[in-house]
Design a protein around this motif. Structure first.
Motif, PDB file in Angstrom:
ATOM      1  N   ALA A  15       0.882  -1.293   0.175  1.00 37.80           N
ATOM      2  CA  ALA A  15      -0.194  -0.003  -0.084  1.00 37.80           C
ATOM      3  C   ALA A  15       0.793   1.238  -0.095  1.00 37.80           C
ATOM      4  CB  ALA A  15      -0.964   0.075   1.277  1.00 37.80           C
ATOM      5  N   ALA A  16       1.930   1.402   0.705  1.00 40.80           N
ATOM      6  CA  ALA A  16       2.762   2.513   0.950  1.00 40.80           C
ATOM      7  C   ALA A  16       3.446   2.690  -0.398  1.00 40.80           C
ATOM      8  CB  ALA A  16       4.103   2.297   1.960  1.00 40.80           C
ATOM      9  N   LEU A  17       3.773   1.478  -1.307  1.00 41.75           N
ATOM     10  CA  LEU A  17       4.639   1.518  -2.442  1.00 41.75           C
ATOM     11  C   LEU A  17       3.521   2.053  -3.534  1.00 41.75           C
ATOM     12  CD1 LEU A  17       6.683  -1.492  -2.505  1.00 41.75           C
ATOM     13  CD2 LEU A  17       7.575   0.867  -2.703  1.00 41.75           C
ATOM     14  N   LEU A  18       2.169   1.607  -3.428  1.00 43.59           N
ATOM     15  CA  LEU A  18       1.190   2.300  -4.204  1.00 43.59           C
ATOM     16  C   LEU A  18       1.019   3.788  -4.114  1.00 43.59           C
ATOM     17  CD1 LEU A  18      -0.913   1.512  -6.442  1.00 43.59           C
ATOM     18  CD2 LEU A  18      -2.407   1.000  -4.784  1.00 43.59           C
ATOM     19  N   GLY A  19       0.967   4.110  -2.990  1.00 52.71           N
ATOM     20  CA  GLY A  19       0.646   5.568  -2.548  1.00 52.71           C
ATOM     21  C   GLY A  19       1.948   6.433  -3.086  1.00 52.71           C
ATOM     22  N   ALA A  39       7.297  -2.550  -8.012  1.00 54.13           N
ATOM     23  CA  ALA A  39       7.387  -3.094  -6.655  1.00 54.13           C
ATOM     24  C   ALA A  39       6.170  -3.551  -5.958  1.00 54.13           C
ATOM     25  CB  ALA A  39       8.433  -2.279  -5.866  1.00 54.13           C
ATOM     26  N   ALA A  40       5.312  -2.386  -5.981  1.00 53.55           N
ATOM     27  CA  ALA A  40       3.990  -2.573  -5.450  1.00 53.55           C
ATOM     28  C   ALA A  40       3.337  -3.790  -5.948  1.00 53.55           C
ATOM     29  CB  ALA A  40       3.082  -1.346  -5.521  1.00 53.55           C
ATOM     30  N   ARG A  55      -5.180  -2.633  -9.005  1.00 48.12           N
ATOM     31  CA  ARG A  55      -4.897  -1.300  -8.888  1.00 48.12           C
ATOM     32  C   ARG A  55      -3.482  -0.969  -9.157  1.00 48.12           C
ATOM     33  NH1 ARG A  55      -9.594  -1.458  -5.426  1.00 48.12           N
ATOM     34  NH2 ARG A  55      -8.371  -2.528  -3.674  1.00 48.12           N
ATOM     35  N   SER A  56      -2.582  -1.854  -8.650  1.00 50.18           N
ATOM     36  CA  SER A  56      -1.129  -1.537  -8.901  1.00 50.18           C
ATOM     37  C   SER A  56      -0.768  -1.857 -10.167  1.00 50.18           C
ATOM     38  CB  SER A  56      -0.139  -2.609  -7.773  1.00 50.18           C
ATOM     39  OG  SER A  56      -0.505  -2.390  -6.445  1.00 50.18           O
TER      40      SER A  56
END
Length: 510
Positions: A15-19, A39-40, A55-56
């Motif tokens: 989730a952090a990488l996606l954000g 990476a996400a 989503r990623s």
């Protein structure tokens, strides 16, 4: 890389990488966005949430499209769409379709983009989600504008804004102006307003408010990296409408410089093409050729980088496909076992276990076709079935049961139920408005059986059935309902035997 990481930690990191990837996309730092989103995607793939993985991959496809990796972007967006379909998550599906449309339009596949974006818009509209209508419809508008610019380049004709204006009107209708929109969406909307008005009027004067609004937006939102490039593109388009090649060429040069810094390849390609056209119009052959060579060099470099990206993306897709095959195989096995445990192998109808499950659900109102409908259950027995087996063989007996199953399915509706209870007994369940309508259903079933040409199975073969009918009450348990229907069936059988002929009415058990 992620060994020892728990599922919760992995989900949090994904989730952090996606954000972070989203932030880089907004800043138009597409290379960094691509790396974060790759990476996400890998982390999300290791987790159970395929909607998050979709989503990623959708955002990864957008970053890849911005970097000019068109084929990779399209393949990644298609994979995101497949995962979204599997997840059943409408938001993920809309997102995947939108970014697949973006990848296709940047690749110049305008019909393909429209074929994807239009259903996405209509899906969001059917679900009454105005906010989610915006992106696919905005991209439909952008796709049409880009198509017109391409036709101008290839066929040397003035852009026709008629269809673009219709698409923009549909967007305004479904997404009122007062609805909050992101800064990037506002900027793209102003760009569309500017080019459509200029093309329609043949003058940049009508587009000045849009240009001023986009300029103000660039100043107020310096972190939205794509907006300055869209502004220079708009300035170039307005100068072309006013037939001011020098102003257009200057804007195209500024656009190219911005795109090189962002590594936004599709817009860079547009800037180089515009520069080539403008030099050619002014008879500046050497400069036109220089722009063309620069475009070719840029495409060559892009192909070299794209090969590396595609190898990595291909490895990820192979892993995902293998994972999907394994999941699909397990799911199919489970579904097959579930189906076999609920299905009678001879007739293909529900077996006793399957029927009990369906009837218990029906007693709670599940599957009721209309609020006034009542549930009726009919126990069915084949008269003299032992004699059929003794006189004609067990093979013919099996064929009789299979034929009865077919006749019951033909006479009942899709929301009704039919199953083999055991031996030569069947249970039918259906919805009717009252007892009279239920009696008509039972009569139709008996007539279908008596009217069938049983001689096709064996010479001299005759088949008749006895039926009981019971109406479900509000407090009925399944066993009580089946018992009343069973009692009614035996009463009907006795009545037919005493009369020596079939009776078309079924009274007991209601």
């Amino acid at each position: 890389m992620h060994k020892g990481m728990g599922e919760g930690d992995r989900a949090a990191e994904a989730a952090a990488l996606l954000g972070r990837g989203r932030e880089f996309v907004l800043l138009a730092r597409y290379r960094e966005a691509y790396e974060s989103l790759m990476a996400a995607s890998k982390l999300a793939h290791e987790g159970p949430d395929i909607a998050e993985e979709s989503r990623s991959l959708s955002l990864l496809a957008y970053a890849a499209a911005a970097l000019g990796h068109a084929e990779e972007a399209i393949e990644t967006a298609m994979l995101a769409s497949q995962l979204a379909d599997e997840s059943g998550n409408t938001e993920a599906r809309l997102m995947a379709l939108n970014y697949l449309g973006v990848a296709l339009l940047w690749n110049g596949s305008h019909e393909g983009a429209e074929a994807v974006l239009k259903p996405a818009f209509e899906l969001a509209r059917s679900l009454h989600r105005p906010a989610q209508c915006v992106r696919p419809q905005l991209n439909r508008c952008f796709n049409e504008a880009y198509r017109q610019i391409g036709l101008r380049h290839l066929e040397k004709r003035r852009p026709d804004p008629e269809r673009l204006l219709r698409l923009m009107a549909a967007l305004e209708e479904r997404s009122p102006a007062e609805q909050p929109r992101s800064q990037l969406i506002q900027g793209l909307w102003q760009w569309l307003q500017g080019v459509s008005l200029a093309w329609q009027s043949g003058s940049s004067l009508a587009a000045k408010p849009a240009q001023l609004a986009l300029t103000a937006l660039c100043e107020a939102q310096p972190n939205v990296g794509l907006l300055p490039a869209m502004l220079q593109w708009l300035i170039c388009e307005l100068a072309l409408v006013d037939q001011q090649p020098q102003a257009a060429l200057a804007a195209a040069s500024r656009l190219m410089a911005l795109c090189e810094r962002m590594q936004q390849h599709p817009l860079q390609r547009i800037a180089l093409r515009l520069s080539c056209e403008l030099h050619e119009q002014q008879g500046q052959t050497a400069q036109a050729l220089a722009s063309l060579r620069q475009l070719q060099l840029s495409e060559h470099r892009l192909r070299q980088v794209s090969m590396s990206h595609r190898r990595e993306a291909a490895a990820l897709r192979l892993e995902l496909r293998q994972h999907k095959r394994e999941v699909r195989s397990l799911r199919n096995d489970a579904q097959q076992l579930q189906r076999l445990s609920m299905e009678d192998p001879l007739t293909g109808l529900a077996n006793r276990r399957g029927l009990e499950q369906q009837l218990n659900a029906a007693l709670t109102g599940h599957g009721r076709p209309e609020s006034a409908a009542l549930l009726y259950v009919s126990m069915v027995d084949v008269n003299g079935f032992k004699g059929v087996n003794d006189r004609h063989s067990h093979r013919v007996g099996d064929q009789v049961l299979q034929t009865l199953a077919m006749l019951f399915q033909q006479q009942l509706r899709s929301q009704d139920m039919a199953g083999r209870w055991g031996g030569d007994e069947f249970v039918l369940a259906f919805w009717a408005l009252d007892d009279l309508q239920a009696q008509a259903v039972v009569t139709r079933l008996r007539e279908a059986v008596s009217g069938y040409n049983w001689h096709l199975l064996a010479p001299g073969l005759k088949v008749s059935i006895s039926l009981g009918l019971a109406r479900a009450g509000s407090d009925d348990e399944l066993q009580d309902l089946l018992l009343r229907s069973d009692q009614g069936m035996y009463a009907h059988k006795r009545a037919c035997q005493s009369l020596g002929q079939p009776d078309n009415t079924v009274q007991p058990g209601l």
